[in-house]
Enzyme design. Structure first.
Site, PDB file in Angstrom:
ATOM      1  N   GLY A 432       0.835  -1.198   0.000  1.00 12.56           N
ATOM      2  CA  GLY A 432       0.000   0.000   0.000  1.00 12.56           C
ATOM      3  C   GLY A 432       0.869   1.246   0.000  1.00 12.56           C
ATOM      4  O   GLY A 432       2.065   1.198   0.299  1.00 12.56           O
ATOM      5  N   GLN A 433       0.259   2.377  -0.355  1.00 10.94           N
ATOM      6  CA  GLN A 433       0.953   3.652  -0.377  1.00 10.94           C
ATOM      7  C   GLN A 433       0.112   4.694   0.330  1.00 10.94           C
ATOM      8  O   GLN A 433      -1.101   4.750   0.127  1.00 10.94           O
ATOM      9  CB  GLN A 433       1.226   4.091  -1.819  1.00 10.94           C
ATOM     10  CG  GLN A 433       2.246   3.204  -2.539  1.00 10.94           C
ATOM     11  CD  GLN A 433       2.475   3.630  -3.979  1.00 10.94           C
ATOM     12  OE1 GLN A 433       1.533   3.780  -4.739  1.00 10.94           O
ATOM     13  NE2 GLN A 433       3.722   3.826  -4.345  1.00 10.94           N
ATOM     14  N   GLY A 434       0.758   5.486   1.193  1.00 14.16           N
ATOM     15  CA  GLY A 434       0.076   6.526   1.943  1.00 14.16           C
ATOM     16  C   GLY A 434       0.736   7.869   1.733  1.00 14.16           C
ATOM     17  O   GLY A 434       1.633   8.030   0.911  1.00 14.16           O
ATOM     18  N   GLY A 437       4.582   7.553   2.845  1.00 10.42           N
ATOM     19  CA  GLY A 437       5.493   6.543   2.358  1.00 10.42           C
ATOM     20  C   GLY A 437       4.794   5.340   1.761  1.00 10.42           C
ATOM     21  O   GLY A 437       3.584   5.311   1.591  1.00 10.42           O
ATOM     22  N   VAL A 439       4.510   0.962   1.778  1.00  9.22           N
ATOM     23  CA  VAL A 439       4.669  -0.212   2.638  1.00  9.22           C
ATOM     24  C   VAL A 439       4.915  -1.432   1.756  1.00  9.22           C
ATOM     25  O   VAL A 439       4.167  -1.702   0.816  1.00  9.22           O
ATOM     26  CB  VAL A 439       3.420  -0.449   3.510  1.00  9.22           C
ATOM     27  CG1 VAL A 439       3.617  -1.677   4.391  1.00  9.22           C
ATOM     28  CG2 VAL A 439       3.150   0.771   4.377  1.00  9.22           C
ATOM     29  N   ASP A 550      -5.891  10.354  13.222  1.00 13.89           N
ATOM     30  CA  ASP A 550      -6.297   9.991  11.855  1.00 13.89           C
ATOM     31  C   ASP A 550      -6.993   8.637  11.860  1.00 13.89           C
ATOM     32  O   ASP A 550      -6.622   7.723  11.130  1.00 13.89           O
ATOM     33  CB  ASP A 550      -5.076   9.973  10.925  1.00 13.89           C
ATOM     34  CG  ASP A 550      -5.481  10.006   9.455  1.00 13.89           C
ATOM     35  OD1 ASP A 550      -6.641  10.341   9.167  1.00 13.89           O
ATOM     36  OD2 ASP A 550      -4.636   9.706   8.600  1.00 13.89           O
TER      37      ASP A 550
END
Length: 758
Positions: A432-434, A437, A439, A550
Site C-alpha cells: 500500500g501507499q500513503g 510513504g 509499505v 487519523d
C-alpha cells in the site's frame, strides 16, 4: 613529444577511467515537478500532467490517482476515465466506455450512451477507428469540430450468423469508419432498426466504440454476444499546450517549453503546440529547467576509436580527440577517424604506449586497490552517519531520553537486511501507499513475514512525523495495535518494520463488493469493539496519553481472524499528563475530521471519538465518509447518518448484508453509540473508554442473549440518547481545493466558547 610526457598522460587517463568506473549511477531524468507524484500504479505522470494543483500546468491537465479501491492504484482523467499511458509525444491512452443498447423479447433495456466532455484534448484520427458491432445496428459518433456539432455513422445489418466472417469488419456484423481530424467532446450512440427481434438468439445488443488501432482490433463473430460483458475499450487522445501555434506562443510570457527544447507543431486538427528535446538532450521538455545533456561517451563507447582517440562529451554533442601521433576527427560514424601522422614511427609509438600502459596499470593496480578499499569503507561509514543524522537519528535519541518509561527497545535493522527481505524493494511487493510513504512485504530469515514502511524523501517536518511514529509505537503494547518490530536509519530514506497483518484494511472490506459480503454483523461488531478498546488504551492506559488523530478504516488492519489492528501513527501526538487539549495545526482526513478541532485548532481525545463515530457509521451503512455522488447536504456521512436517525429512517440506509430480525435491536443500539460519538461539541461525546464498554457489552449480549433483559440500565439509555450534531464538508469535484466547509450547529455552540479565551 617526450616519452616521459606520454607516460604521464596515459597514467592520468587510466586513473580517470578507473575513478569513473567507481562513480555513482547516473541520475534518472526528472519527469514531474519537485515534490509531486510522478507515478500512479503502473502509469508515469509527467508534467504538464499532475495529481494536485501546483503539480499540473492547469486544470486541463489535472488528473487524480485513485488508490481507495483496495486494488492497485488507477489514474483517472475527467469524471471516470482510466488512463493507461501518458506519452511525451502528445498522446493520452484511456479506456473509453462502450455504447450499447440491449433488448429482451423485443423490448429495449436501459441504454448506455457514453460521452466525454474533455475540450482540451482531441480524438486522435490516426490512432483510432469508429467501430459498430451488431446484426441489427446503426450507430453515431457525435462530436464538435471548430465549435460546431459533427456526426459520423456506421450501419451493420445481417439476418444470420452464417454470413458473419471472423476478421472482417466491412459491414456484415461489424463495420468501421475513419475518424475526421479535430473532433472533441464525443458522444456515442448505438441503436437498432427492429429491436433485434429477428437476431436476438445470437445478437441481443447493438454496440459502438472508438477502438485504438495499435491494439490491432480483430473482429470475431462471438463478439455479437460476448461484447455485452465488456465495459470499456482502449482509445487515444491527442494533447498539446494551449490553442496558439509555436510562432505566437514563443513570444508570450506563459510559454511552457524549457531549456534546450524546440517548439513542435502537432498533427492537423490539434490546436496548440508541443515541446521536444533538442538533439543531444533528454528529459521532460515541459519542465522549467527543460532537457539535460546526454553523455554520449558513456551512452555509446563505440562512437570513437578507443585505440587511437579519446571521447570527450560536450554540451549537446561530443568530440573525439586523437592521441599523440594521430590526426583527424576521431569519429567512427560519419567521420574520418584518426590516422597516423605522416613520418611517425609506428613501431616506436606502439612500444612506448604498451610500456606506459603496462607500468601505469601495474602501479595503479597495486596502490589503487588498497586506496580504493580504504576510501570505500570510509565513504560508506560517512554516508551512514550522514543518513543517520539526516533521518532524525539525533532527534530520536533526544526524544528517547525524554521518555524513560518506554517498555521495549526496537531492533535496529541494517540496510542490507531490509533490501534482501524486499528483493531490493520490488514493486510487486508493495502492500500500500500513503501520504508519508510506501509499505512493502518483507521476508526475514526463519520464515518471518513483516511489513516495511519506506518513507518518502521529505523535508524536516516529514522527518519529525517519522520520528514521532517511532516514539509512539515503541511505547504501545496492545493486541489490537499494530506492533513495531524495529527501524533502520542508515539508508537514504527512513524505514520502519512492523508485524505483517494478513487480511488488508477495513476500508477495502467495507467498500469492495467482493469482500464486504464476508463482513457479517458479528464481525463488524467485533472490529468496532476491538478498535474502541485499542483507542481507549491509547487515551488512558499508556504512560503518556496518545491521540491518534487519523482514525479511519484505511488505518485499521485485519488479520485472518478479523481481529482489528490500529495502524499508521504518523500524525499522532503524545499528550502531557497535565494537559487535556493541545493547540496544533489541523491534520487528518476530511470526512473523519472533528469539526470542533477543525474550527478551533484545539485537539483533544474527543477528536478521536468523533472520527471513530464516522468509522462506526461506515460499518453500519457500507457508505463512504465523503461521497460526491450523494446530494450536497448528504455528502458527509456524519451529517447523513445523524439526519437519518433524527428522521427515524436509519433502517433505510443500513447495509442490507448485516440486517436480520435477530440483530436489528443491537444495530439500533450501536447506531445510538455512533450518534453519541458524532456530537458536534466534544464535551457532549463519550470517552473512548465509555464507548469500548458499551460495545463490549453489546458483544456480550450477542454471544449470551439471556443477559439482554438486565444489561442496560436507565443511565445507559440516557447516555445513548445524548444530543448529537453534524457537519458537512463540500469539496470541489475533480480538484484538491476545498471550496466550502460548512459546520452546522457550530455558530451557536462552538464560536461563543472560543471567543471566551479558548
Amino acid at each position: 613529444m617526450s616519452l616521459r610526457r606520454m607516460f604521464l598522460e596515459l597514467v592520468i587517463c587510466v586513473a580517470v577511467i578507473l575513478s569513473e568506473m567507481g562513480a555513482a549511477a547516473v541520475d534518472k531524468f526528472q519527469i514531474a515537478k519537485p515534490y509531486c507524484q510522478d507515478r500512479c500504479g503502473d502509469v508515469e505522470i509527467p508534467y504538464p500532467f499532475g495529481t494536485t494543483e501546483g503539480c499540473s500546468l492547469d486544470g486541463d491537465f489535472l488528473i487524480r490517482c485513485n488508490d481507495s479501491t483496495g486494488h492497485p492504484p488507477e489514474l483517472i482523467a475527467g469524471a471516470n476515465l482510466i488512463v493507461k499511458n501518458i506519452s511525451m509525444d502528445g498522446e493520452l491512452d484511456i479506456l473509453m466506455y462502450i455504447a450499447k443498447q440491449c433488448y429482451e423479447n423485443g423490448f429495449p433495456l436501459e441504454p448506455n450512451y457514453p460521452w466525454i466532455n474533455y475540450p482540451a484534448f482531441t480524438i486522435s484520427n490516426t490512432k483510432n477507428k469508429f467501430v459498430t458491432i451488431g446484426c441489427d445496428t446503426y450507430a453515431y459518433l457525435n462530436a464538435f469540430r471548430n465549435d460546431e456539432s459533427f456526426s459520423i455513422g456506421c450501419m451493420s445489418i445481417c439476418k444470420s450468423r452464417k454470413n458473419v466472417e471472423d476478421g472482417s469488419c466491412t459491414g456484415i456484423g461489424c463495420c468501421q469508419v475513419d475518424i475526421p481530424t479535430g473532433l472533441k467532446n464525443l458522444t456515442l450512440e448505438a441503436r437498432s432498426y427492429y429491436n433485434h427481434t429477428y437476431v436476438s438468439d445470437f445478437n441481443p445488443c447493438s454496440f459502438a466504440f472508438v477502438a485504438k488501432e495499435d491494439d490491432m482490433f480483430n473482429f470475431f463473430s462471438s463478439y455479437l454476444e460476448s461484447l455485452q460483458g465488456n465495459e470499456t475499450y482502449p482509445m487515444v487522445f491527442d494533447w498539446a499546450i494551449g490553442d496558439e501555434n509555436c510562432e505566437t506562443a514563443q513570444n508570450k510570457s506563459d510559454y511552457v517549453c524549457g531549456n534546450n527544447t524546440s517548439c513542435v507543431t502537432p498533427p492537423e486538427g490539434v490546436d496548440g503546440y508541443r515541446c521536444k528535446c533538442k538533439e543531444g538532450y533528454e528529459g521532460n521538455p515541459y519542465l522549467p529547467h527543460g532537457c539535460q545533456d546526454i553523455n554520449e561517451c558513456e551512452a555509446d563507447p563505440k562512437l570513437c576509436n578507443t585505440t587511437t582517440s579519446k571521447c570527450n562529451n560536450t554540451d549537446g554533442s561530443f568530440t573525439c580527440i586523437c592521441l599523440e601521433g594521430y590526426e583527424g576527427d576521431g569519429k567512427i560514424i560519419n567521420g574520418t577517424g584518426c590516422i597516423l601522422k605522416a613520418g611517425a614511427n609506428q613501431s616506436r609509438i606502439n612500444i612506448i604506449i604498451s610500456l606506459a600502459i603496462s607500468i601505469g596499470l601495474l602501479g595503479l593496480f597495486v596502490g589503487g586497490s588498497s586506496i580504493y578499499c580504504g576510501l570505500k569503507r570510509r565513504k560508506l561509514i560517512k554516508l551512514k552517519e550522514k543518513f543517520f543524522e539526516q533521518n532524525g537519528g539525533l532527534l530520536l535519541q533526544q526524544k528517547l531520553s525524554n521518555y524513560s518509561t518506554l517498555t521495549e527497545t526496537a531492533k535496529i535493522f541494517s540496510a542490507e537486511e531490509l533490501e534482501n527481505a524486499t528483493n531490493n524493494y520490488d514493486e510487486r511487493r508493495i502492500l500500500g501507499q500513503g501520504s508519508y510513504g510506501t509499505v512493502y512485504r518483507g521476508d526475514l530469515p526463519v520464515n518471518k513475514v513483516v511489513a516495511i514502511k519506506k518513507s518518502k524523501l521529505c523535508d524536516q517536518s516529514q522527518i519529525e512525523q517519522f520520528i514521532n511514529e517511532v516514539i509512539v509505537l515503541t511505547q504501545i503494547n496492545h493486541r489490537n495495535v499494530v506492533r513495531m518490530l524495529g527501524c533502520c536509519l542508515e539508508t537514504e530514506v527512513p524505514l520502519l518494520v512492523y508485524e505483517f497483518i494478513t487480511n488488508g484494511t477495513l476500508s477495502s472490506h467495507i467498500h469492495d463488493k467482493n469482500l464486504s459480503s464476508s463482513l457479517s454483523w458479528e464481525k463488524r461488531l467485533k472490529i468496532a469493539s476491538e478498535t474502541a478498546g485499542a483507542l481507549a488504551y491509547l487515551h488512558s492506559s499508556t504512560s503518556v496519553p496518545i491521540i491518534h488523530r487519523d482514525v479511519k478504516p484505511a488505518n485499521i488492519l485485519l488479520d485472518d481472524n478479523y481481529s482489528a489492528k490500529v495502524a499508521d501513527f504518523g500524525t499522532s501526538i503524545l499528550v502531557p499528563l497535565d494537559q487535556i487539549e493541545l493547540s496544533t495545526l489541523v491534520k487528518g482526513t476530511f470526512g473523519y475530521l472533528d469539526p470542533e478541532y477543525f474550527y478551533s485548532n484545539q485537539l483533544t481525545e474527543k477528536s478521536d471519538v468523533y472520527s471513530f463515530g464516522v468509522v462506526m457509521a461506515e460499518l453500519l451503512t457500507g457508505k463512504k465518509a465523503l461521497c460526491f455522488a450523494r446530494p450536497e447536504k448528504d455528502r458527509s456521512l456524519a451529517m447523513f447518518f445523524n439526519s437519518a436517525i433524527k428522521e427515524d429512517r436509519l433502517h433505510q440506509i443500513l447495509d442490507d448484508q448485516i440486517v436480520n430480525d435477530g440483530n436489528i435491536n443491537a444495530i439500533d443500539e450501536v447506531a445510538n453509540v455512533a450518534k453519541w460519538c458524532l456530537s458536534v461539541k466534544g464535551e457532549d461525546r463519550p470517552t473512548m473508554k465509555e464507548v469500548a464498554m458499551e460495545l463490549e457489552g453489546l458483544r456480550t449480549m450477542e454471544k449470551h442473549p439471556w443477559v439482554k433483559a438486565n444489561l442496560y440500565t436507565e443511565e445507559t439509555e440516557y447516555l445513548l440518547g445524548a444530543p448529537t450534531h453534524s457537519f458537512n464538508i463540500d469539496i470541489n469535484n475533480g480538484s484538491s481545493t476545498i471550496t466550502t466547509i460548512a459546520f452546522e450547529s457550530m455558530r451557536n455552540e462552538v464560536v461563543k466558547p472560543l471567543d471566551d479565551g479558548r
